[in-house]
Design a protein around this motif. Sequence first.
Motif, PDB file in Angstrom:
ATOM      1  N   ARG A   2       0.828  -1.209   0.000  1.00  0.00           N
ATOM      2  CA  ARG A   2       0.000   0.000   0.000  1.00  0.00           C
ATOM      3  C   ARG A   2       0.860   1.256   0.000  1.00  0.00           C
ATOM      4  N   GLN A   3       2.043   1.180   0.639  1.00  0.00           N
ATOM      5  CA  GLN A   3       2.908   2.352   0.730  1.00  0.00           C
ATOM      6  C   GLN A   3       3.375   2.824  -0.648  1.00  0.00           C
ATOM      7  N   VAL A   7       2.855   6.710  -1.617  1.00  0.00           N
ATOM      8  CA  VAL A   7       3.955   7.607  -1.976  1.00  0.00           C
ATOM      9  C   VAL A   7       3.784   8.122  -3.403  1.00  0.00           C
ATOM     10  N   ALA A   8       3.262   7.293  -4.297  1.00  0.00           N
ATOM     11  CA  ALA A   8       2.985   7.764  -5.661  1.00  0.00           C
ATOM     12  C   ALA A   8       2.003   8.933  -5.623  1.00  0.00           C
ATOM     13  N   VAL A  34       8.542   5.088   5.132  1.00  0.00           N
ATOM     14  CA  VAL A  34       9.198   5.361   3.856  1.00  0.00           C
ATOM     15  C   VAL A  34      10.157   6.527   4.041  1.00  0.00           C
ATOM     16  N   ILE A  35      11.368   6.388   3.506  1.00  0.00           N
ATOM     17  CA  ILE A  35      12.366   7.447   3.552  1.00  0.00           C
ATOM     18  C   ILE A  35      12.539   7.996   2.140  1.00  0.00           C
ATOM     19  N   TRP A  80       1.322  10.640   5.519  1.00  0.00           N
ATOM     20  CA  TRP A  80       0.597  10.882   4.275  1.00  0.00           C
ATOM     21  C   TRP A  80      -0.318   9.684   4.110  1.00  0.00           C
ATOM     22  N   GLU A  81      -1.612   9.915   4.230  1.00  0.00           N
ATOM     23  CA  GLU A  81      -2.605   8.846   4.229  1.00  0.00           C
ATOM     24  C   GLU A  81      -2.224   7.866   5.333  1.00  0.00           C
ATOM     25  N   ASP A  82      -1.965   6.592   5.000  1.00  0.00           N
ATOM     26  CA  ASP A  82      -1.649   5.614   6.046  1.00  0.00           C
ATOM     27  C   ASP A  82      -0.156   5.358   6.186  1.00  0.00           C
TER      28      ASP A  82
END
Length: 193
Positions: A2-3, A7-8, A34-35, A80-82
């Motif tokens: 889902r990440q 991120v997209a 996420v980095i 950002w979101e989840d």
Amino acid sequence: MRQLEDVARLLDDVGSLPPLSITFTCDGDGGPYVILETPNQLPLADQRMAVDQIAARVHAVPKVGEVLMGRYGASARGRWEDTLVVAVTNAAPDVPGMPALPERTTTTQETADALRALTAWAGTTESHMDELVVTDHSRSHTVHVMTENDHAAHSLLEGLMPDTESRWHRPGRRYRALLPTGHSLSVTVELIR
């Protein structure tokens, strides 16, 4: 994964950024995060601008501090979101002989598209990944996966065309293959502590 989609969507929203290295990883205590990291060949002012743009979208206040002896960097952490997102500048010292960034032909939108293109493959292999890194090299995108054992590496490579001619391909520790998306995949077997 889902990440990847989260991120997209963040990249769609944030607009034009410099080339990024995007690491999808997991902290045993805090869960997945996420980095988004800028390349160290970029002037720090340009790196800082990227962190500021991401920070504005994730409603975070950038922090500036010493990250290496005598070198300062900026970072921001927010949701950002989840997905927990950490944006950082790269204050690594210049290494003699390190090439400059090539003239960029990629775009931030292409990076978002690359993340979306990877979701199908990542969705079937994510249980074998310890870390997934998508890097914009200014001319193309590459995918790197770290895993803890050869069994997981072989599972990641199943059904892919291996690049056994590459000097980088060394069965037992490092592998290269071509993903269905057309991106180059490298897999490193490394004990992660």
